[in-house]
Design an enzyme around this catalytic site. Structure first.
Site, mmCIF file in Angstrom:
data_model
loop_
_atom_site.group_PDB
_atom_site.id
_atom_site.type_symbol
_atom_site.label_atom_id
_atom_site.label_comp_id
_atom_site.label_asym_id
_atom_site.label_seq_id
_atom_site.Cartn_x
_atom_site.Cartn_y
_atom_site.Cartn_z
ATOM 1 N N CYS A 2 -11.427 -8.249 -6.528
ATOM 2 C CA CYS A 2 -11.955 -9.139 -7.563
ATOM 3 C C CYS A 2 -11.385 -8.807 -8.937
ATOM 4 O O CYS A 2 -11.055 -7.664 -9.227
ATOM 5 C CB CYS A 2 -13.461 -9.004 -7.642
ATOM 6 S SG CYS A 2 -14.278 -9.215 -6.075
ATOM 7 N N ARG A 27 -3.826 -9.750 -7.492
ATOM 8 C CA ARG A 27 -4.719 -8.791 -6.846
ATOM 9 C C ARG A 27 -5.287 -9.333 -5.540
ATOM 10 O O ARG A 27 -5.875 -8.587 -4.762
ATOM 11 C CB ARG A 27 -5.872 -8.453 -7.796
ATOM 12 C CG ARG A 27 -5.419 -7.751 -9.057
ATOM 13 C CD ARG A 27 -6.558 -7.636 -10.026
ATOM 14 N NE ARG A 27 -7.681 -6.927 -9.464
ATOM 15 C CZ ARG A 27 -7.891 -5.628 -9.595
ATOM 16 N NH1 ARG A 27 -7.054 -4.908 -10.292
ATOM 17 N NH2 ARG A 27 -8.938 -5.064 -9.052
ATOM 18 N N TRP A 72 -12.889 -11.722 -4.276
ATOM 19 C CA TRP A 72 -12.342 -11.346 -2.965
ATOM 20 C C TRP A 72 -13.570 -10.979 -2.156
ATOM 21 O O TRP A 72 -14.199 -9.945 -2.412
ATOM 22 C CB TRP A 72 -11.418 -10.157 -3.154
ATOM 23 C CG TRP A 72 -10.524 -9.803 -2.006
ATOM 24 C CD1 TRP A 72 -9.355 -10.410 -1.661
ATOM 25 C CD2 TRP A 72 -10.690 -8.721 -1.086
ATOM 26 N NE1 TRP A 72 -8.790 -9.773 -0.596
ATOM 27 C CE2 TRP A 72 -9.588 -8.732 -0.208
ATOM 28 C CE3 TRP A 72 -11.669 -7.736 -0.902
ATOM 29 C CZ2 TRP A 72 -9.434 -7.812 0.807
ATOM 30 C CZ3 TRP A 72 -11.507 -6.824 0.123
ATOM 31 C CH2 TRP A 72 -10.395 -6.869 0.967
ATOM 32 N N ASN A 96 -17.593 -6.987 -10.336
ATOM 33 C CA ASN A 96 -16.770 -6.357 -9.289
ATOM 34 C C ASN A 96 -17.545 -5.148 -8.777
ATOM 35 O O ASN A 96 -18.168 -4.447 -9.571
ATOM 36 C CB ASN A 96 -15.449 -5.841 -9.852
ATOM 37 C CG ASN A 96 -14.509 -6.957 -10.274
ATOM 38 O OD1 ASN A 96 -14.781 -8.125 -10.018
ATOM 39 N ND2 ASN A 96 -13.417 -6.582 -10.919
ATOM 40 N N GLY A 97 -17.453 -4.874 -7.500
ATOM 41 C CA GLY A 97 -18.120 -3.690 -6.953
ATOM 42 C C GLY A 97 -19.160 -4.091 -5.921
ATOM 43 O O GLY A 97 -19.171 -5.228 -5.452
ATOM 44 N N GLU A 473 5.842 3.527 7.028
ATOM 45 C CA GLU A 473 5.828 2.636 5.872
ATOM 46 C C GLU A 473 6.493 1.295 6.206
ATOM 47 O O GLU A 473 6.021 0.232 5.799
ATOM 48 C CB GLU A 473 6.517 3.332 4.682
ATOM 49 C CG GLU A 473 6.607 2.523 3.411
ATOM 50 C CD GLU A 473 5.278 2.037 2.851
ATOM 51 O OE1 GLU A 473 4.213 2.435 3.350
ATOM 52 O OE2 GLU A 473 5.302 1.214 1.915
ATOM 53 N N LYS A 477 4.518 -2.209 5.899
ATOM 54 C CA LYS A 477 5.009 -3.320 5.059
ATOM 55 C C LYS A 477 5.119 -4.587 5.909
ATOM 56 O O LYS A 477 4.714 -5.663 5.492
ATOM 57 C CB LYS A 477 6.382 -3.016 4.453
ATOM 58 C CG LYS A 477 6.411 -2.059 3.304
ATOM 59 C CD LYS A 477 5.956 -2.634 1.980
ATOM 60 C CE LYS A 477 4.533 -2.351 1.681
ATOM 61 N NZ LYS A 477 4.072 -1.035 1.402
ATOM 62 N N GLU A 480 1.680 -6.026 6.776
ATOM 63 C CA GLU A 480 0.975 -6.571 5.613
ATOM 64 C C GLU A 480 1.473 -7.940 5.199
ATOM 65 O O GLU A 480 0.685 -8.820 4.892
ATOM 66 C CB GLU A 480 1.190 -5.651 4.398
ATOM 67 C CG GLU A 480 0.402 -4.398 4.415
ATOM 68 C CD GLU A 480 0.828 -3.469 3.280
ATOM 69 O OE1 GLU A 480 0.074 -2.548 3.021
ATOM 70 O OE2 GLU A 480 1.900 -3.656 2.669
ATOM 71 N N HIS A 496 5.730 9.506 25.412
ATOM 72 C CA HIS A 496 4.372 9.899 25.809
ATOM 73 C C HIS A 496 3.438 8.693 25.923
ATOM 74 O O HIS A 496 2.224 8.845 25.819
ATOM 75 C CB HIS A 496 3.821 10.924 24.820
ATOM 76 C CG HIS A 496 4.644 12.175 24.792
ATOM 77 N ND1 HIS A 496 4.660 13.074 25.835
ATOM 78 C CD2 HIS A 496 5.527 12.647 23.882
ATOM 79 C CE1 HIS A 496 5.503 14.056 25.556
ATOM 80 N NE2 HIS A 496 6.041 13.818 24.374
ATOM 81 N N LYS A 595 -4.836 -5.432 -4.308
ATOM 82 C CA LYS A 595 -3.974 -4.486 -5.029
ATOM 83 C C LYS A 595 -4.690 -3.180 -5.307
ATOM 84 O O LYS A 595 -4.090 -2.116 -5.271
ATOM 85 C CB LYS A 595 -3.501 -5.122 -6.342
ATOM 86 C CG LYS A 595 -2.425 -4.339 -7.038
ATOM 87 C CD LYS A 595 -1.134 -4.336 -6.232
ATOM 88 C CE LYS A 595 -0.146 -3.287 -6.691
ATOM 89 N NZ LYS A 595 0.823 -2.952 -5.641
HETATM 90 C C1 F6R Z 1 0.271 -1.140 0.903
HETATM 91 C C2 F6R Z 1 -0.795 -1.094 -0.008
HETATM 92 C C3 F6R Z 1 -2.046 -0.359 0.390
HETATM 93 C C4 F6R Z 1 -2.281 0.742 -0.643
HETATM 94 C C5 F6R Z 1 -3.634 1.447 -0.409
HETATM 95 C C6 F6R Z 1 -3.842 2.579 -1.405
HETATM 96 O O1 F6R Z 1 1.339 -1.901 0.470
HETATM 97 O O2 F6R Z 1 -0.651 -1.571 -1.083
HETATM 98 O O3 F6R Z 1 -1.962 0.190 1.666
HETATM 99 O O4 F6R Z 1 -1.225 1.664 -0.546
HETATM 100 O O5 F6R Z 1 -4.658 0.510 -0.549
HETATM 101 O O6 F6R Z 1 -3.776 2.126 -2.714
HETATM 102 P P1 F6R Z 1 -3.591 3.124 -3.925
HETATM 103 O O7 F6R Z 1 -2.237 3.711 -3.840
HETATM 104 O O8 F6R Z 1 -3.776 2.271 -5.149
HETATM 105 O O9 F6R Z 1 -4.657 4.169 -3.807
#
Ligand code: F6R
Length: 600
Positions: A2, A27, A72, A96-97, A473, A477, A480, A496, A595
């Site tokens: 949010c 976000r 969100w 937010n929260g 990673e 990616k 996501e 395995h 985000k």
């Molecule tokens: C992946 C992504 C999420 C963040 C995770 C941690 O592209 O953006 O997996 O890496 O939510 O976020 P931070 O680094 O802000 O603690």
């Protein structure tokens, strides 16, 4: 997640709220709304969907004070009724929260005669503030927040009064000339001001057109520092790129360079880390180090484990933040939390757990003034600039850069890296931005391969040692942003069990740069080839052997074995990006990912 914006000033508020909300779109959100005081009453307009859709339904509203929100959904479905702002009488609230005791409060307020129309916890807050309101909004908000358990960043209007408050969820106040702003993220208001106050937990701010008063929980006035934000507004714009993600992938050489700048001298073999408040004795006597993070930052932490173990010969633990908080942490050990946003609730909770167990704490983060930076003993900043694409890219590269520096520095202080080796490593590290640029210049080739795979349903990324975190990673990616099922595996683990999934329809990206495990990696490639998988290898420019075993090769410049992950990262990011683009996915705002994830 949010987003909150608010304005009190001399200009018409609606265009400012809408513009600021658009700057928070990255976000991720599912509905949006605004509330504006028009001189007589508060007008609320909100709906499910995007801000452009909200704009279409907005009538002409005249007013110079208002609040706005992108939601969100966490509690209650994404729909018009649940969208913020929520109102009660003359009060309008964006939040937010999560209000953890909302059910008790809702029951109590219902008995007191308040009628609830939404499924949200935020509506409780609107009624609660209304309940306590007696011609002073600041007092009513302060009293209401005392009843709340949970986390919040809120902005509230009643007539021409604007009040904001926070606990465990970020909120900044922007200071203008005859106008003031509130936002959950700085980029939302960068167009209007660079002067900001970071609100601290449990503080409440009363925001008038020409002044801001901030109070603690006892209503004592708090003097706050005004920070000048040194960010370029162009960082929050696409600058000709189709997506923020592509722009940010291209910004990685610069982000890496900035993160190194002023911290190393390769001629003298010296690393200086501003913000690292650990003495050489503490580093020499360090018995245990834990890395804690989520998502992409966890993958950086996993590489950090290999790096520290290589440089210090000490065992390092790396843990997912949401699990660490239930684990035992030993006093005297160092806990390194990694978080690009500095706001991730799981990481913050783990950090607090570690602190309460007597651990020393260090954060690696990209956002100055974020909650995590204010709670740790030391902070080493990544200097990526704002990252707008929801999928982390350049912040990951900068996290790796800091982890290289920290691990080499610890190794040197502990006497395990001599001066010659240090000079050699730093000289190689300095080459990385130029080497990344060479990969970026070759992106058409990567795009062509990616397009071949766009209709695949399953993917494997495999690697060993330093490249295993990059396999994770790459898979993250791809999941996501393209919604393709992808697995990241240590290549030696395939036999395995997971080999059962390898068929001709499952492409395998094998990160096979030269190093101590190269021969074993080649054997693992042969295992998947024997199951008819299409194998695309990421390999060194000078490796003439790999093409015998795979279907295609993407070349990366040769570097020290432990630095090659940064180059492989650029390739797996581009593969994921181009596959998602070929599938027409909303790359900068992928579904179900925010985000900064400020709920546990
Ligand atoms: C992946 C992504 C999420 C963040 C995770 C941690 O592209 O953006 O997996 O890496 O939510 O976020 P931070 O680094 O802000 O603690």
């Amino acid at each position: 997640m949010c987003g909150i914006v608010a304005y009190n000033g001399i200009r018409q508020t609606v265009p400012i709220l809408i513009d600021s909300l658009k700057r928070l779109e990255y976000r991720g959100y599912d509905s949006a709304g605004i509330a504006v005081f028009n001189g007589n009453a508060v007008e609320v307009h909100k709906d499910k969907g995007r801000i452009v859709d909200l704009e279409k339904i907005l009538p002409a509203i005249s007013g110079t004070i208002g609040i706005g929100h992108t939601r969100w959904a966490t509690q209650g479905r994404p729909n018009k009724v649940n969208a913020h702002p929520h109102t009660s009488g003359r009060i309008a609230v964006v939040h937010n929260g999560i209000i953890e005791n909302y059910q008790q409060l809702r029951d109590w307020l219902t008995k007191s005669g308040y009628v609830f129309i939404s499924e949200t916890d935020t509506e409780v807050l609107a009624h609660l503030i209304n309940h306590y309101y007696d011609n002073n909004l600041t007092d009513a908000v302060m009293t209401a927040l005392k009843d709340i358990k949970g986390s919040y960043a809120v902005a509230v209007i009643c007539g021409s009064e604007l009040v904001a408050a926070r606990k465990d969820s970020p909120l900044v106040i922007g200071i203008g000339e005859g106008e003031n702003f509130v936002a959950s993220d700085i980029p939302a208001i960068l167009n209007y001001t660079r002067k900001v106050i970071f609100l601290d937990d449990l503080e409440v701010a009363s925001i008038a057109q020409d002044h801001v008063s901030i109070f603690d929980t006892h209503k004592n006035a708090v003097q706050k520092t005004i920070h000048l934000i040194d960010l370029d507004i162009r960082d929050a714009e696409k600058s000709g790129y189709e997506h923020f993600m592509l722009k940010e992938i291209h910004e990685q050489p610069r982000a890496f360079h900035e993160t190194l700048a002023g911290r190393i001298s390769e001629l003298e073999g010296i690393i200086k880390l501003d913000g690292l408040n650990l003495t050489e004795d503490e580093i020499k006597n360090m018995s245990r180090i834990n890395m804690i993070a989520c998502g992409t930052s966890f993958n950086a932490g996993l590489l950090g484990k290999y790096l520290f173990e290589q440089s210090t010969y000490t065992h390092i633990d790396v843990e997912i933040a949401s699990e660490f908080r239930y684990a035992h942490s030993s006093p005297g050990s160092l806990v390194i939390v990694i978080s690009q946003s500095g706001e991730t609730a799981d990481t913050l909770a783990a950090l607090r757990e570690a602190k309460s167990s007597g651990c020393m704490t260090l954060a690696i983060t990209n956002v100055m003034g974020s909650t995590i930076t204010r709670e740790v003993d030391s902070v080493v900043y990544t200097r990526s600039g704002p990252e707008i694409g929801v999928a982390a890219t350049k912040t990951f590269i900068s996290q790796l850069c800091v982890l290289y520096l920290l691990s080499l520095y610890f190794g040197k202080v502990q006497g395990k890296i001599n001066s010659d080796r240090m000079k050699r490593m730093l000289a190689s590290l300095k080459q990385i931005p130029a080497q990344m640029t060479r990969i970026l210049n070759n992106k058409e080739l990567i795009k062509n391969y990616a397009q071949k795979f766009a209709s695949s349903n399953d993917f494997f990324f495999i690697g060993r040692t330093f490249n295993y975190p990059i396999a994770l990673e790459g898979a993250l990616k791809l999941k996501e942003i393209s919604y393709i099922h992808a697995e990241g595996y240590p290549a030696g683990e395939l036999k395995h069990g997971p080999l059962a999934l390898i068929t001709k329809d499952v492409p395998v990206i094998a990160i096979a740069t030269k190093g101590a495990t190269y021969d074993k990696m080649v054997n693992n490639v042969k295992e998947v080839k024997a199951r008819d998988a299409y194998v695309l290898a990421i390999a060194d420019e000078k490796d003439n052997e790999i093409e015998k075993y795979v279907d295609a090769v993407i070349r990366v410049p040769a570097t020290e074995e432990m630095f090659s992950p940064m180059l492989s990262t650029v390739v797996v990011q581009l593969i994921s990006y181009y596959i998602a683009k070929a599938r027409n996915c909303p790359i900068d705002q992928p579904r179900n990912l925010a985000k900064s994830v400020t709920v546990e």
